[in-house]
Design an enzyme around this catalytic site. Structure first.
Site, mmCIF file in Angstrom:
data_model
loop_
_atom_site.group_PDB
_atom_site.id
_atom_site.type_symbol
_atom_site.label_atom_id
_atom_site.label_comp_id
_atom_site.label_asym_id
_atom_site.label_seq_id
_atom_site.Cartn_x
_atom_site.Cartn_y
_atom_site.Cartn_z
ATOM 1 N N HIS A 69 1.579 166.987 16.557
ATOM 2 C CA HIS A 69 0.111 166.068 16.151
ATOM 3 C C HIS A 69 -0.420 166.937 15.354
ATOM 4 O O HIS A 69 -1.314 168.032 15.956
ATOM 5 C CB HIS A 69 -0.508 165.795 17.578
ATOM 6 N N GLU B 44 2.177 162.639 14.891
ATOM 7 C CA GLU B 44 1.190 161.893 15.416
ATOM 8 C C GLU B 44 -0.029 162.426 14.859
ATOM 9 O O GLU B 44 -0.123 163.347 14.331
ATOM 10 C CB GLU B 44 1.034 162.240 16.888
ATOM 11 N N HIS C 167 1.128 161.193 27.311
ATOM 12 C CA HIS C 167 -0.039 161.917 27.948
ATOM 13 C C HIS C 167 -0.273 162.055 29.277
ATOM 14 O O HIS C 167 -0.429 161.244 29.992
ATOM 15 C CB HIS C 167 -1.273 161.261 27.303
#
Length: 239
Positions: free
Chosen positions: A43, A70, A190
């Protein structure tokens, strides 16, 4: 079987805290795949506080499983992803100064914006996933964007798992059911961990992939990376 994609942002965070190239994110990606990891997630953020643009390009030829990038789809991010061509891009609406991702998309409000961006990625042959809170009514609009998958934002589940796991999983199950009805693949990520992953994976219908970084890297400090990855794979096994 649900695939395990390992987010290596935390490896880069440790490296950047000291400078230099140790620990190496490229070596980490190679070893994670050797140890059984079925994908590598990164990410990158504009401030490069963990994964850098250089890392993105360095990792591309080394990821032989599945590369998932991401990020918030600013133009610079979009152009980088189109150039690198990972197997999957996951769109996340995080602010540039956010410590970590903290919300999914309002797919109804941002329908036109997401539709336009997703068309670019799909025209390039890149699978698209939209980061989504466990909100069933937003699934229809996620489907309208043209996305291939949603990624369920699982912080609320992880936070409430020990308090009442049946209640914690319910909105995720309900959202997954609707996603299946609309033909959307389901990813999740997450704060999933060795403690809470199995119950989640066992109760979400057609869960295709989980992306796990912070907990996995933290657990690997005590257990070792290979043992930790094998423990996660056992949690995801259906036998």
């Amino acid at each position: 079987m649900t695939k395990l994609s390992v987010n290596i942002n935390k490896i880069a965070t440790i490296r950047n805290a000291r400078g230099g190239e140790t620990p190496s994110v490229t070596e980490a990606a190679i070893k994670i795949q050797e140890f059984g990891g079925q994908g590598i997630t990164i990410h990158p953020r504009p401030d490069e506080r963990h994964i850098t643009r250089k890392d993105v390009y360095d990792l591309k030829p080394l990821v032989t499983t599945e590369f998932n990038i991401e990020g918030n789809p600013h133009r610079e991010f979009i152009d980088m992803v189109l150039e690198v061509k990972p197997e999957q891009v996951t769109l996340v609406p995080d602010a540039d100064d956010a410590i970590t991702s903290n919300a999914g998309w309002d797919t109804k409000k941002h329908l036109d914006f997401l539709t336009e961006i997703i068309a670019e990625f799909k025209n390039a042959g890149i699978r698209t996933s939209v980061f989504l809170d466990p909100t069933p009514e937003l699934v229809e609009y996620a489907a309208k964007t043209g996305a291939d998958r949603i990624e369920l934002y699982t912080e609320a589940y992880a936070k409430n798992y020990l308090l009442n796991k049946e209640q914690a999983i319910k909105p995720y199950y309900d959202t997954a059911v609707v996603a299946n009805e609309f033909g959307l693949g389901i990813n999740a990520g997450h704060d999933l961990s060795l403690e809470n992953l199995k119950y989640f994976a066992d109760n979400i219908p057609n869960l295709l992939e989980v992306s796990i970084g912070h907990a996995l890297v933290s657990e690997a400090l005590y257990m070792g990376m290979e043992n930790t990855i094998q423990a996660y794979l056992k949690r995801l096994a259906k036998w």
